[in-house]
Write an enzyme that holds these catalytic residues in place. Structure first.
Site, short mmCIF file in Angstrom:
data_model
loop_
_atom_site.label_atom_id
_atom_site.label_comp_id
_atom_site.label_asym_id
_atom_site.label_seq_id
_atom_site.Cartn_x
_atom_site.Cartn_y
_atom_site.Cartn_z
N ASP A 1 0.73 -1.13 0.04
CA ASP A 1 0.18 0.07 0.06
C ASP A 1 0.67 1.18 0.06
OD1 ASP A 1 -2.81 1.20 0.67
OD2 ASP A 1 -1.52 2.27 2.01
N TYR B 1 2.66 9.93 -0.35
CA TYR B 1 3.59 9.46 0.47
C TYR B 1 5.13 9.71 -0.12
CZ TYR B 1 0.05 6.56 2.50
OH TYR B 1 -1.28 6.14 3.07
N LYS C 1 -2.78 5.82 -4.40
CA LYS C 1 -3.96 6.71 -4.08
C LYS C 1 -3.63 7.84 -4.62
CE LYS C 1 -3.94 4.48 0.45
NZ LYS C 1 -2.58 4.55 0.86
N HIS D 1 -7.98 9.25 -2.32
CA HIS D 1 -7.30 9.06 -0.79
C HIS D 1 -8.36 9.61 0.21
CE1 HIS D 1 -3.28 8.98 0.84
NE2 HIS D 1 -4.22 8.92 1.90
N1 LIG Z 1 -5.72 6.11 3.53
C1 LIG Z 1 -5.04 6.71 4.36
O1 LIG Z 1 -5.53 7.85 4.41
C2 LIG Z 1 -4.13 6.25 5.46
C3 LIG Z 1 -3.87 6.92 6.66
C4 LIG Z 1 -2.80 6.42 7.24
C5 LIG Z 1 -2.09 5.24 7.01
N2 LIG Z 1 -2.51 4.54 5.80
C6 LIG Z 1 -1.79 3.36 5.38
O2 LIG Z 1 -1.77 2.33 6.44
C7 LIG Z 1 -0.25 1.74 6.52
C8 LIG Z 1 -0.33 1.67 8.16
O3 LIG Z 1 -1.01 2.83 8.89
P1 LIG Z 1 0.31 3.34 9.89
O4 LIG Z 1 1.74 3.42 9.00
O5 LIG Z 1 -0.12 4.89 9.99
O6 LIG Z 1 0.18 2.97 11.37
P2 LIG Z 1 0.78 1.21 11.85
O7 LIG Z 1 0.77 0.38 10.61
O8 LIG Z 1 -0.47 0.99 12.80
O9 LIG Z 1 1.81 1.63 12.53
C9 LIG Z 1 3.13 1.74 12.12
C10 LIG Z 1 4.08 2.04 13.13
O10 LIG Z 1 4.21 1.00 14.25
C11 LIG Z 1 5.52 0.29 14.29
N3 LIG Z 1 5.33 -0.98 14.24
C12 LIG Z 1 4.68 -1.75 13.34
N4 LIG Z 1 4.57 -3.00 13.60
C13 LIG Z 1 5.04 -3.15 14.97
C14 LIG Z 1 5.00 -4.06 15.68
N5 LIG Z 1 4.95 -5.34 15.71
N6 LIG Z 1 5.61 -3.82 17.09
C15 LIG Z 1 5.81 -2.50 17.45
N7 LIG Z 1 5.60 -1.45 16.50
C16 LIG Z 1 5.39 -1.73 15.32
C17 LIG Z 1 6.22 1.09 12.93
O11 LIG Z 1 7.69 1.02 13.29
P3 LIG Z 1 8.82 0.64 12.29
O12 LIG Z 1 8.40 1.13 10.77
O13 LIG Z 1 9.91 1.85 12.66
O14 LIG Z 1 8.93 -0.85 12.48
C18 LIG Z 1 5.56 2.39 12.81
O15 LIG Z 1 5.97 3.23 13.48
C19 LIG Z 1 0.51 3.04 6.34
O16 LIG Z 1 1.75 2.91 6.18
C20 LIG Z 1 -0.10 3.65 4.92
O17 LIG Z 1 0.33 2.73 3.87
C21 LIG Z 1 -3.34 5.14 4.95
#
Ligand SMILES: NC(=O)c1ccc[n+]([C@@H]2O[C@H](COP(=O)([O-])OP(=O)(O)OC[C@H]3O[C@@H](n4cnc5c(N)ncnc54)[C@H](OP(=O)(O)O)[C@@H]3O)[C@@H](O)[C@H]2O)c1
Length: 318
Positions: A47, A52, A81, A114
């Protein structure tokens, strides 16, 4: 041989792996390495987003893995997106073309809008157009017009599927009533604190999947946040299943029917987040997880929240 995530069948008969790698803030060499490692582990769903600014890294990593013979193009499912400044119908195809060029993978598997709210278009460099007081400049372009322009991308073969992100139930209903091609997914914030059960059910009844962003709720161990991850109940579950809190959270979302896309650039966590297909939470433990649902948002879209925009999605229950 890596274990793969099971696939779900979308409403257009194409298939999507039920867990993907998020890439927000996965950039440069680090981001590229994370994606390559994820391919080796077995991830086949990625994704990204124009916003980004890492589509090139995502594309390069996947092209390298294709060249190495580890995967074929048709084995990976790539999501990107349309950004909010590109909602004007005449900007949609050029924006998509830019993402296609950045990725260099021939086609996009799934192209999402998005956000239903458009931002004012200034120029290609200005992704967050603000006035002198720092207020984000919005536009009132109807997301239906944007969506109709996205339908043309499917017809032209630039993208295989289209969908939406950050849409509420009423906005999805409006898309369904007015468009020809059903969105295959609605990508929204979804984790144990905001489990989106009602929206998942609403989407399911319409043959739409809910993709869960922020699925592990961005853990912050030094502040012990989110609290559900560091509390006693989660500790009991981690011991019972011999899994970590993030793995329990991801498994919970999968059993709710959501498609989580956890982001990590850390090899051990990329692997950890994928090891969720060898256990199942019991019905009672699903109920324990349900109790963490406080409705708290990690991404409240503060820059637009106070602006009373007619398409701001989070003013109704779901
Ligand atoms: N459509 C939208 O508006 C929208 C908005 C937000 C996000 N997204 C998408 O959704 C994806 C995921 O959301 P997100 O990145 O915001 O949040 P997330 O996946 O809930 O959390 C990512 C964070 O948590 C850490 N992490 C990941 N797995 C872990 C684990 N097993 N234990 C401890 N820490 C962990 C990562 O650190 P490290 O990387 O340092 O390991 C990073 O800092 C995004 O990357 C993006 O592709 C879409």
């Amino acid at each position: 041989m890596p274990v793969f995530a099971p696939k779900v069948k979308l409403n257009n008969s194409l298939e999507m792996p039920c867990l993907g790698l998020g890439t927000y803030q996965s950039e440069h060499d680090e981001g590229e390495k994370a994606i390559k490692y994820a391919v080796d582990i077995g991830y086949r769903h990625f994704d990204t987003a124009f916003f980004y600014q890492n589509e090139a890294e995502v594309g390069k990593a996947l092209r390298d893995k294709i060249a190495e013979g580890v995967v074929k193009r048709e084995d990976v499912f790539v999501v990107t997106k349309l950004w909010n400044v590109h909602h004007a119908p005449e900007l949609v195809e050029p924006a998509c073309q830019k993402s296609l060029d950045n990725l260099g993978l021939g086609y996009i598997d799934l192209y999402l809008m998005h956000l239903p709210v458009a931002y004012k278009y200034i120029d290609e460099k200005n992704l967050l157009p603000k006035n002198e007081e720092g207020v984000l400049q919005l536009d009132d372009i109807d997301y239906l017009d944007t969506y109709k322009a996205m339908e043309k991308l499917v017809k032209k073969g630039l993208v295989k599927s289209i969908g939406v992100s950050n849409f509420n139930s009423e906005q999805i209903e409006r898309v369904l009533k007015n468009c020809e091609i059903k969105p295959v997914t609605n990508q929204v914030e979804c984790h144990p604190m905001l489990n989106q059960k009602k929206l998942i059910q609403f989407c399911k009844e319409r043959d739409i999947f809910l993709t869960a962003y922020c699925p592990v709720a961005r853990p912050n161990p030094s502040e012990k946040k989110p609290t559900f991850l560091y509390g006693e109940e989660m500790e009991k579950l981690t011991k019972k299943y011999n899994k970590t809190g993030p793995q329990i959270a991801l498994r919970y979302l999968i059993q709710l029917g959501a498609i989580p896309i956890p982001k990590s650039i850390t090899p051990s966590r990329i692997k950890e987040n994928f090891e969720v297909f060898d256990f199942e939470l019991s019905a009672e433990d699903m109920q324990i997880m349900d109790k963490f649902n406080t409705g708290e948002r990690i991404v409240p879209f503060l820059l637009i929240k106070g602006q009373n925009h007619k398409y701001f999605p989070f003013n109704i229950e779901f």
